[in-house]
Design an enzyme around this catalytic site. Structure first.
Site, short mmCIF file in Angstrom:
data_model
loop_
_atom_site.label_atom_id
_atom_site.label_comp_id
_atom_site.label_asym_id
_atom_site.label_seq_id
_atom_site.Cartn_x
_atom_site.Cartn_y
_atom_site.Cartn_z
N HIS A 194 1.07 -7.13 48.63
CA HIS A 194 1.46 -8.41 48.03
C HIS A 194 2.91 -8.67 48.46
O HIS A 194 3.77 -7.78 48.32
CB HIS A 194 1.42 -8.33 46.51
N GLU A 197 4.75 -13.77 46.84
CA GLU A 197 4.05 -14.47 45.75
C GLU A 197 5.15 -15.05 44.85
O GLU A 197 5.34 -16.26 44.81
CB GLU A 197 3.16 -13.49 44.96
N ASP A 275 -8.08 -13.40 43.20
CA ASP A 275 -7.04 -12.58 42.58
C ASP A 275 -7.54 -11.92 41.28
O ASP A 275 -8.02 -10.79 41.33
CB ASP A 275 -5.78 -13.43 42.35
N1 ADE Z 1 -2.00 -7.26 39.95
C1 ADE Z 1 -3.04 -8.01 39.60
N2 ADE Z 1 -2.85 -9.28 39.96
C2 ADE Z 1 -1.66 -9.34 40.60
C3 ADE Z 1 -0.93 -10.35 41.23
N3 ADE Z 1 -1.33 -11.62 41.29
N4 ADE Z 1 0.29 -10.05 41.76
C4 ADE Z 1 0.74 -8.79 41.69
N5 ADE Z 1 0.07 -7.80 41.12
C5 ADE Z 1 -1.12 -8.05 40.58
ZN ZN Z 2 -3.19 -10.01 43.66
#
Ligand code: ADE
Ligand code: ZN
Length: 339
Positions: A194, A197, A275
């Site tokens: 990730h 975000e 997600d």
């Molecule tokens: N764990 C579960 N969903 C997540 C997300 N959107 N961003 C980071 N960690 C996560």
């Molecule tokens: Zn995620």
């Protein structure tokens, strides 16, 4: 148009299995395992799903995951998700799991992995849905903890294809996990993380350059750095975008502001994913509908998003070719006889 999204063969690449825990199953498991929940009903729990940011979501997500204790619980959770995949024409899925949020509560690594794996095997036999598992490290914990987690999972290495990085992004840059990702690479695991975000575009750069990821999860803040966008496009680095998640966690104020369509037009390998669907108001089909309604995406654009996911997946070349053919066939059939 709705029918097109429903029948479109879909590939999911960004799905946290713990994020598929629907309130009904959470209550059932809490009762089965005698774990108290701070909510008196499914409705009051669902009403709590209003988030200000990633952390406010994660607090609830880890609290919810605490009802998962036994191998059967992990099997039941995964089987419920695979039935959704069958309903929504998901033909292949690559699933994240967060072992540290379970082993820290005394659950055996074996029960987590085998419980999930058994349900995936059954879904392949019964529904023909193929899948892979990706073990995620929690980035708010230390790299030592991540290394210990990878070591504990190695006896089950045939059951997961890669490693990922999730949880609270800000203040925990990818480079914090350089050594554990190096080890994963030397063991032959795929790598994803990730990045971008909630965290800055710089985290996307280091996920690619330092961790050597095969895909970036989310990555939507790349548009804050034009050179980065150019590089992601030139290298066809996939971005596993999660539209409804981005709205629920206020990464974008409105779906109409989302940059997925603009990135697609620029040539980026963007994909649509769900997600944590139990928390964000929909599975992959609802995410496709959100970008269709909010951004006016055409059938051809939606098919391209699905083709990108095939390209970005870790499935075999033969399966990629077969699913791509089916997507293109469907698109042409709908152009001849639009619904
Ligand atoms: N764990 C579960 N969903 C997540 C997300 N959107 N961003 C980071 N960690 C996560
Ligand atoms: Zn995620």
């Amino acid at each position: 148009m709705e029918h097109f999204i429903h029948v479109l063969p879909k590939v999911e690449l960004h799905l946290h299995i713990e994020g598929t825990l629907e309130p009904e199953l959470m209550f059932e498991l809490a009762e089965r395992n005698q774990i108290p929940l701070p909510y008196d009903s499914v409705e009051s729990l669902r009403n709590a799903y209003e988030f200000d940011d990633l952390q406010s979501f994660l607090d609830l997500y880890y609290q919810g995951a605490a009802v998962l204790l036994t191998r059967q619980d992990f099997y039941d959770l995964t089987w419920a998700y695979m039935k959704r995949c069958q309903d929504q024409h998901v033909v292949h899925t690559e699933i994240f799991f967060d072992p540290q949020s379970h082993t820290s509560r005394g659950v055996a690594m074996e029960d987590v992995i085998i419980g999930i794996h058994d349900a995936l095997q059954q879904a392949e036999q019964e529904f023909g849905i193929t899948s892979h598992l990706i073990l995620c490290f929690l980035r708010h914990l230390s790299e030592e903890d991540a290394l210990a987690t990878l070591n504990a999972a190695l006896p089950y290495r045939s059951m997961f294809i890669g490693v990922g990085l999730d949880s609270s992004e800000k203040g925990h840059p990818p480079e914090k996990f350089a050594r554990v990702f190096d080890k994963a690479r030397s063991l032959g695991f795929k790598r994803v993380a990730h990045a971008g975000e909630e965290g800055p575009a710089a985290y996307i750069r280091t996920a690619v350059d330092v961790l050597g990821v095969d895909r970036v999860d989310h990555g939507v803040r790349c548009t804050e750095d034009d050179n980065l966008v150019d590089d992601l496009i030139a290298s066809r680095m996939p971005l596993t975008v999660c539209p409804l998640s981005n709205i629920k966690l206020k990464v974008f104020s409105d779906i109409k502001e989302h940059n997925i369509r603009s990135l697609l037009h620029q040539g980026a390998c963007v994909t649509v994913n769900s997600d944590d669907p139990a928390y964000f108001g929909g599975y992959i089909e609802e995410n496709f509908k959100a970008v269709q309604d909010g951004l006016g995406m055409t059938n051809e654009e939606l098919a391209r998003l699905s083709l990108n996911a095939v390209e970005a997946s870790f499935m075999t070349m033969e399966r990629k070719a077969m699913i791509s053919r089916n997507i293109i066939f469907l698109l042409h059939a709908c152009q001849i006889r639009p619904d």
